[in-house]
Design an enzyme around this catalytic site. Structure first.
Site, PDB file in Angstrom:
ATOM      1  N   ARG A   1       0.840  -1.196   0.000  1.00 53.28           N
ATOM      2  CA  ARG A   1       0.000   0.000   0.000  1.00 53.28           C
ATOM      3  C   ARG A   1       0.875   1.245   0.000  1.00 53.28           C
ATOM      4  O   ARG A   1       2.048   1.184   0.355  1.00 53.28           O
ATOM      5  CB  ARG A   1      -0.883   0.025   1.241  1.00 53.28           C
TER       6      ARG A   1
ATOM      7  N   TYR B   1      -6.473 -18.369   9.470  1.00 53.65           N
ATOM      8  CA  TYR B   1      -5.392 -17.580  10.083  1.00 53.65           C
ATOM      9  C   TYR B   1      -4.592 -18.455  11.046  1.00 53.65           C
ATOM     10  O   TYR B   1      -3.364 -18.523  10.982  1.00 53.65           O
ATOM     11  CB  TYR B   1      -6.027 -16.392  10.821  1.00 53.65           C
TER      12      TYR B   1
HETATM   13  N1  LIG Z   1      -2.127  -6.905  15.721  1.00 54.28           N
HETATM   14  C1  LIG Z   1      -2.292  -7.953  16.534  1.00 54.28           C
HETATM   15  O1  LIG Z   1      -3.052  -7.896  17.516  1.00 54.28           O
HETATM   16  C2  LIG Z   1      -1.539  -9.220  16.260  1.00 54.28           C
HETATM   17  C3  LIG Z   1      -1.652 -10.283  17.182  1.00 54.28           C
HETATM   18  C4  LIG Z   1      -0.972 -11.467  16.925  1.00 54.28           C
HETATM   19  C5  LIG Z   1      -0.148 -11.566  15.807  1.00 54.28           C
HETATM   20  N2  LIG Z   1      -0.060 -10.515  14.941  1.00 54.28           N
HETATM   21  C6  LIG Z   1       0.791 -10.675  13.756  1.00 54.28           C
HETATM   22  O2  LIG Z   1       1.655  -9.568  13.623  1.00 54.28           O
HETATM   23  C7  LIG Z   1       1.829  -9.234  12.244  1.00 54.28           C
HETATM   24  C8  LIG Z   1       1.489  -7.784  12.009  1.00 54.28           C
HETATM   25  O3  LIG Z   1       0.153  -7.601  12.415  1.00 54.28           O
HETATM   26  P1  LIG Z   1      -0.643  -6.254  12.085  1.00 54.28           P
HETATM   27  O4  LIG Z   1      -1.701  -6.152  13.125  1.00 54.28           O
HETATM   28  O5  LIG Z   1       0.275  -5.115  11.871  1.00 54.28           O
HETATM   29  O6  LIG Z   1      -1.358  -6.675  10.715  1.00 54.28           O
HETATM   30  P2  LIG Z   1      -2.226  -5.745   9.740  1.00 54.28           P
HETATM   31  O7  LIG Z   1      -3.328  -6.576   9.182  1.00 54.28           O
HETATM   32  O8  LIG Z   1      -2.581  -4.468  10.414  1.00 54.28           O
HETATM   33  O9  LIG Z   1      -1.178  -5.431   8.582  1.00 54.28           O
HETATM   34  C9  LIG Z   1      -0.740  -6.408   7.685  1.00 54.28           C
HETATM   35  C10 LIG Z   1      -0.099  -5.703   6.508  1.00 54.28           C
HETATM   36  O10 LIG Z   1       0.235  -6.709   5.530  1.00 54.28           O
HETATM   37  C11 LIG Z   1       0.113  -6.092   4.269  1.00 54.28           C
HETATM   38  N3  LIG Z   1      -0.006  -7.089   3.210  1.00 54.28           N
HETATM   39  C12 LIG Z   1      -1.087  -7.803   2.827  1.00 54.28           C
HETATM   40  N4  LIG Z   1      -0.793  -8.551   1.744  1.00 54.28           N
HETATM   41  C13 LIG Z   1       0.505  -8.318   1.437  1.00 54.28           C
HETATM   42  C14 LIG Z   1       1.378  -8.778   0.426  1.00 54.28           C
HETATM   43  N5  LIG Z   1       0.966  -9.637  -0.520  1.00 54.28           N
HETATM   44  N6  LIG Z   1       2.660  -8.325   0.415  1.00 54.28           N
HETATM   45  C15 LIG Z   1       3.087  -7.454   1.358  1.00 54.28           C
HETATM   46  N7  LIG Z   1       2.303  -6.968   2.333  1.00 54.28           N
HETATM   47  C16 LIG Z   1       1.011  -7.398   2.370  1.00 54.28           C
HETATM   48  C17 LIG Z   1      -1.137  -5.231   4.379  1.00 54.28           C
HETATM   49  O11 LIG Z   1      -1.144  -4.220   3.388  1.00 54.28           O
HETATM   50  C18 LIG Z   1      -1.020  -4.699   5.803  1.00 54.28           C
HETATM   51  O12 LIG Z   1      -0.428  -3.416   5.837  1.00 54.28           O
HETATM   52  C19 LIG Z   1       0.941 -10.225  11.464  1.00 54.28           C
HETATM   53  O13 LIG Z   1       1.731 -11.290  11.001  1.00 54.28           O
HETATM   54  C20 LIG Z   1      -0.044 -10.717  12.489  1.00 54.28           C
HETATM   55  O14 LIG Z   1      -0.466 -12.031  12.212  1.00 54.28           O
HETATM   56  C21 LIG Z   1      -0.727  -9.353  15.148  1.00 54.28           C
END
Ligand SMILES: NC(=O)c1ccc[n+]([C@@H]2O[C@H](COP(=O)([O-])OP(=O)(O)OC[C@H]3O[C@@H](n4cnc5c(N)ncnc54)[C@H](O)[C@@H]3O)[C@@H](O)[C@H]2O)c1
Length: 365
Positions: free
Chosen positions: A82, A187
């Protein structure tokens, strides 16, 4: 100094892009391990060069800020598919990177001399259930690309897992490090797959894979990306803006949560931990657990007029009902000194003060 590498591998060009054919072994040198007492420095050139994928989500921008303070602004590259907001674009290096494009990812790693890869791209739990095909592609195919590239180039790679990697048949209060993992979301399934693949590559190819199971993360400046614990962020904004909040989980749904500063510090700490201290490659980390009712009551101590109503989303509720209520995290505390700093009252105090400050700034500009 990067790790010494002895190449035993080769790549072939096939399907969607070049693939790892044989193992790439690397032997870590102690100079790659940065101790926790190391002072902050923005001038040192002998620093890891870090790439963060999926960096424009809830967690990436904050992590980039923390890592840039530690390793220098130009040593941390944020990437996503993005377009970044202006303040992010001007805060340090940002590039386009689609984790499904293997060739582009490899080019970025080579051209920027990347040594550490933080893999944040993902499709989260609630969004994943509404688009299983996309979640499979991003969370499984994308992860394969990341692991192959990290192995091919001898990178240290961090992949977050989640409480969602457990399911209804896992012990829930607390959930141990090692137990049955039979999640019922794409997920969760993809995150168990990531844990197992990362650990397999570590044993098979000596990949320096590191993984933390994050609880639900709560942050003031960045919006959550479609997870089951999103309510615990949104309630703060509604409490300050309107005083009304409609919660999509039942009032007694107890889940493990963590303030973003603890989560990002844990990530830096495990990235810096000496390899020999890591008796495991996947760790639980825990901070606090609460229900929507507990959180409401704590916020009402500061904002007594907050009114919360419940309109339960059956998809999210079913997911939450199969997730841990607390994570058992003694291994992280023992092996690399994990210690959370924010409990529920500190979380609420910090969130409300951050949101109030940003609202005042927004009104003044
Ligand atoms: N936020 C939480 O509460 C939480 C909890 C447990 C684990 N996690 C893990 O931490 C990590 C980050 O979480 P987050 O909350 O920032 O996620 P998020 O959903 O806010 O952001 C994910 C990002 O991945 C990008 N994305 C999607 N497809 C893509 C692609 N093909 N290539 C490159 N980028 C791509 C999206 O544009 C987005 O900006 C994730 O792996 C998530 O599983 C998050």
């Amino acid at each position: 100094m990067l790790a010494m590498q002895s190449l035993r591998g080769a790549v072939k060009h096939a399907g969607s892009g070049p693939r790892l054919l044989f193992a790439v072994r690397h032997v870590s040198s102690s100079s790659q391990h940065f101790g926790r007492a190391r002072p902050l420095s923005c001038t040192d050139t002998d620093q890891p060069k870090v790439l963060i994928t999926g960096g424009l989500g809830q967690l990436g921008v904050g992590l980039a800020k923390l890592l840039r303070r530690r390793f220098g602004k130009n040593n941390v590259i944020l990437s996503d598919i993005r377009k970044p907001p202006n303040h992010v674009y001007h805060s340090g290096p940002f590039i386009f990177s689609d984790i499904l494009d293997y060739k582009n990812l490899r080019e970025i790693v080579v051209n920027n001399n990347i040594s550490w890869l933080v893999h944040y791209s993902a499709v989260l739990s609630a969004v994943g259930e509404s688009n299983v095909a996309l979640a499979k592609e991003v969370n499984i195919t994308g992860l394969h690309n990341i692991l192959d590239i990290a192995t091919e180039h001898g990178l240290r790679v961090f992949v977050p897992s989640t409480i969602g990697a457990f399911g209804p048949s896992s012990p829930r209060d607390p959930t141990p490090e090692l137990c049955v993992q039979r999640p019922r979301t794409i997920y969760g399934v993809s995150k168990v797959h990531a844990e197992l693949m990362g650990e397999y590559y570590h044993h098979r190819y000596a990949l320096d894979f590191r993984c933390l199971r994050y609880p639900g993360i709560i942050s003031a400046d960045s919006q959550p990306g479609g997870g089951t614990t999103d309510y615990a962020v949104q309630i703060f904004h509604s409490a300050v803006k309107t005083g009304d909040f409609e919660c999509n989980l039942r009032s007694d749904t107890r889940l493990p949560m963590m303030y973003i500063d603890d989560c990002l510090r844990a990530t830096l700490e495990i990235l810096e931990a000496p390899a020999e201290s890591l008796l495991s490659r996947t760790y639980n980390i825990n901070a606090m657990s609460f229900t929507p009712q507990d959180l409401t009551q704590e916020i009402q101590k500061a904002l007594p007029d907050l009114k919360v109503t419940y309109n339960v989303d059956p998809v999210r509720q079913a997911i939450a009902d199969g997730w841990p209520m607390a994570l058992e995290d003694s291994a992280a505390r023992r092996d690399w000194g994990w210690k959370h700093e924010y409990d529920l009252s500190e979380l609420v105090r910090t969130m409300l003060s951050h949101i109030a400050t940003s609202n005042q700034l927004a009104q003044a500009s």
